[in-house]
Design a protein around this motif. Sequence first.
Motif, mmCIF file in Angstrom:
data_model
loop_
_atom_site.group_PDB
_atom_site.id
_atom_site.type_symbol
_atom_site.label_atom_id
_atom_site.label_comp_id
_atom_site.label_asym_id
_atom_site.label_seq_id
_atom_site.Cartn_x
_atom_site.Cartn_y
_atom_site.Cartn_z
ATOM 1 N N LYS A 230 -62.236 7.038 -110.682
ATOM 2 C CA LYS A 230 -61.937 8.157 -111.576
ATOM 3 C C LYS A 230 -63.011 8.314 -112.641
ATOM 4 O O LYS A 230 -63.374 9.436 -113.009
ATOM 5 C CB LYS A 230 -60.567 7.947 -112.228
ATOM 6 N N LYS B 30 -65.904 10.000 -111.173
ATOM 7 C CA LYS B 30 -65.596 11.424 -111.029
ATOM 8 C C LYS B 30 -65.749 12.149 -112.363
ATOM 9 O O LYS B 30 -66.305 13.252 -112.433
ATOM 10 C CB LYS B 30 -64.171 11.596 -110.508
ATOM 11 N N TYR C 160 -47.728 21.871 -106.564
ATOM 12 C CA TYR C 160 -48.776 20.851 -106.412
ATOM 13 C C TYR C 160 -48.140 19.506 -106.062
ATOM 14 O O TYR C 160 -48.555 18.828 -105.118
ATOM 15 C CB TYR C 160 -49.583 20.756 -107.700
ATOM 16 N N LYS D 280 -48.433 17.450 -102.520
ATOM 17 C CA LYS D 280 -48.994 16.097 -102.625
ATOM 18 C C LYS D 280 -47.993 15.052 -102.155
ATOM 19 O O LYS D 280 -48.348 14.093 -101.449
ATOM 20 C CB LYS D 280 -49.413 15.823 -104.070
ATOM 21 N N PHE E 68 -59.517 18.046 -103.574
ATOM 22 C CA PHE E 68 -58.925 18.699 -104.733
ATOM 23 C C PHE E 68 -58.022 19.853 -104.296
ATOM 24 O O PHE E 68 -58.346 20.574 -103.346
ATOM 25 C CB PHE E 68 -60.022 19.257 -105.652
ATOM 26 N N PHE F 145 -54.277 21.357 -99.990
ATOM 27 C CA PHE F 145 -55.268 20.295 -100.147
ATOM 28 C C PHE F 145 -56.156 20.246 -98.904
ATOM 29 O O PHE F 145 -55.645 20.326 -97.778
ATOM 30 C CB PHE F 145 -54.592 18.938 -100.321
ATOM 31 N N THR G 189 -59.942 25.992 -107.716
ATOM 32 C CA THR G 189 -59.911 24.572 -107.369
ATOM 33 C C THR G 189 -59.677 23.751 -108.628
ATOM 34 O O THR G 189 -60.442 23.842 -109.597
ATOM 35 C CB THR G 189 -61.232 24.127 -106.712
ATOM 36 N N LEU H 217 -60.057 20.620 -110.514
ATOM 37 C CA LEU H 217 -60.877 19.410 -110.499
ATOM 38 C C LEU H 217 -60.198 18.257 -111.226
ATOM 39 O O LEU H 217 -60.641 17.117 -111.149
ATOM 40 C CB LEU H 217 -62.249 19.700 -111.111
ATOM 41 N N GLU H 218 -59.139 18.556 -111.948
ATOM 42 C CA GLU H 218 -58.225 17.571 -112.531
ATOM 43 C C GLU H 218 -56.813 18.007 -112.157
ATOM 44 O O GLU H 218 -56.561 19.184 -111.876
ATOM 45 C CB GLU H 218 -58.360 17.520 -114.059
ATOM 46 N N ASN H 219 -55.866 17.059 -112.162
ATOM 47 C CA ASN H 219 -54.488 17.418 -111.832
ATOM 48 C C ASN H 219 -53.983 18.527 -112.740
ATOM 49 O O ASN H 219 -54.179 18.463 -113.957
ATOM 50 C CB ASN H 219 -53.567 16.201 -111.965
#
Length: 344
Positions: free
Chosen positions: A177, A180, A224, A228, A244, A265, A324, A326-328
Amino acid sequence: MRFLKFTIIFAVLAFGIYYISASYMQDSKTYTYQKEINYPIEKVFPQYNNLQNFKNWNSFFKDQKNLKYSFFTPYEGLNSTLSWANENGKNEGDLSIKFSEPNKAIRYFWFRPNENFPTVIEVKFKKISTDKTSISYLVKTPKVPVLYRPFHVVSEKFFTENISSSLANLSNLLSNKVDKEKRLARLKFDSVMVENQSNAILLGINVSTSNKKDALIKNIVLNYNKVKNYLQTDLQKESDEFGFPIIITDPNNLKSKDISYFIGFPLSKKVNISDNNFIYRYLSTQKQLVIYYKGDYFGRLRAIQKLNTEAKKQELRTGQLHETFLENPSETGEETLKLALEIL
């Protein structure tokens, strides 16, 4: 007759010895464990407070490949619950968060089959420095009646080895993480550019919902987690086996009262699915007009307007909008988004 008397006397003596031995055993046990981890408390705590995250690095779950998981809303924090079953569908246990104080402490209740009372696991967090956190565990097993104590022995070794290996897994996960985040830090925000979209396979769901400011992001977070959860529980996908999350929608409907979108996803390949609520969507290679955005979700409209302005300036025909995360996605925090218009 003499044999019967001998048998009865022997049974009474054996039971007496068993009872006396069992009575000397503790009716419950308490174990402690403490370790420091080289990551900030703000990164560590969410891995405990969200049971979907927790399952991915905790060795108790990670080492058992045949378990099937169910998550119940809320997906994080107080009263969130994780249940697991074996491959035959028989329940093997439940884990619930019964107390949660952000960056301070969490209390879990772990119920095992045929037990009326839980094993209580308390985890306390202490900030040592900006990049180091102390994690302290206190594990209390439930009280057991005298006659059952010899059959309910959970060793300290079981807990300490599990915690130790789990924290090693957590360190590896947080390391990825951090890498990232460093890549995200190098992104150039609010500048319009052209990028190439590669072929992709997305697994997700179609959604229609209110386009009101708060209602939309809440709906996105809900779906989401739904997708997931399906990937990780039903399809047994690890977090590094999908990309992502991407929302695909019609940019002309962004100011409508209601909005429809697809959220999915990316997967490396198609797998068989049995739930008709989920569908595949395929992206082909094409150019996109892209802008990176950081801020609250509603504010992304200003960034999208920049894309539209640039498209008109260059006289480009554009298609659907890809968002998109890029973080939750978060209902309350900042979003980090890649916003892209298809160039037709």
